[in-house]
Design an enzyme around this catalytic site. Structure first.
Site, PDB file in Angstrom:
ATOM      1  CG  HIS A  34      -0.153  -0.041   2.525  1.00 52.21           C
ATOM      2  ND1 HIS A  34       0.264   1.095   3.174  1.00 52.21           N
ATOM      3  CD2 HIS A  34       0.290  -1.085   3.256  1.00 52.21           C
ATOM      4  CE1 HIS A  34       0.935   0.760   4.269  1.00 52.21           C
ATOM      5  NE2 HIS A  34       0.951  -0.574   4.337  1.00 52.21           N
ATOM      6  CG  ASP A  35      -0.564   4.239   1.305  1.00 54.29           C
ATOM      7  OD1 ASP A  35      -1.444   4.874   0.684  1.00 54.29           O
ATOM      8  OD2 ASP A  35      -0.794   3.576   2.331  1.00 54.29           O
ATOM      9  N   GLY A  52       5.240  -1.120   2.285  1.00 53.97           N
ATOM     10  CA  GLY A  52       4.365   0.039   2.223  1.00 53.97           C
ATOM     11  C   GLY A  52       5.118   1.361   2.254  1.00 53.97           C
TER      12      GLY A  52
END
Length: 179
Positions: A34-35, A52
């Protein structure tokens, strides 16, 4: 994107964006958490993992089973050998072939990318970064003063200046200790 790859969506806490650029190769079983932001022309070999909130810049190569710790940055044209773990920022134009260490400049990648004229100044910048005992602020200042006219040296200096996790240290030299 090959078989069994996973790309996690962004989280609200991380700004909500996971991005993947153009012309990348994600081989079997790779993971982008994520991100994270992955640039263009990035190669991730089988089983490579990006944690992440990471940034992987253009033309980086993550070999098989490479693990990138969360919040790390991998610079442009960096190559990380198989089964490596990177826990700090990996400068652009460098290679890693020992766990958590920078080994050398990516001379082959620089030549193939058409940057032959930048190799000598980058070698000087690499020496300033790794072969002398300077703080990151002093490294940035020295590279900008001595080699700031070279755009790749300026990019390296900016990468060091913007590092939050710290720069991946250099591996011990064969026949001695790291300088």
């Amino acid at each position: 994107v090959r078989e069994y790859c996973t790309l996690n969506s962004g989280t609200e806490a991380g700004g909500g964006v996971t991005s993947l650029g153009d012309d990348n190769l994600l081989m079997t079983g790779t993971h982008i958490a994520h991100d994270s932001q992955v640039g263009n022309h990035v190669t991730m070999s089988n089983g490579a993992i990006v944690g992440g909130h990471c940034v992987v810049e253009d033309y980086a190569v993550l070999s098989a089973n490479v693990m990138i710790h969360q919040f790390c940055r991998i610079g442009r044209l960096a190559i990380i050998s198989g089964c490596e773990a990177i826990i700090q920022d990996m400068p652009p134009f460098c290679t890693s072939y020992e766990t958590r260490k920078v080994g050398s400049l990516n001379l082959v990648g620089l030549r193939r990318a058409g940057y032959r004229q930048h190799i000598k100044p980058l070698q000087q910048a690499f020496d300033i970064l790794y072969r002398h005992s300077h703080t990151n602020a002093a490294v940035v200042e020295l590279i900008e003063q001595k080699l700031g006219d070279d755009p790749l040296c300026a990019e390296l200096a900016a990468f060091v200046r913007d590092s939050i996790r710290g720069i991946t240290p250099m591996a011990a030299r064969r026949g001695g200790t790291s300088e």
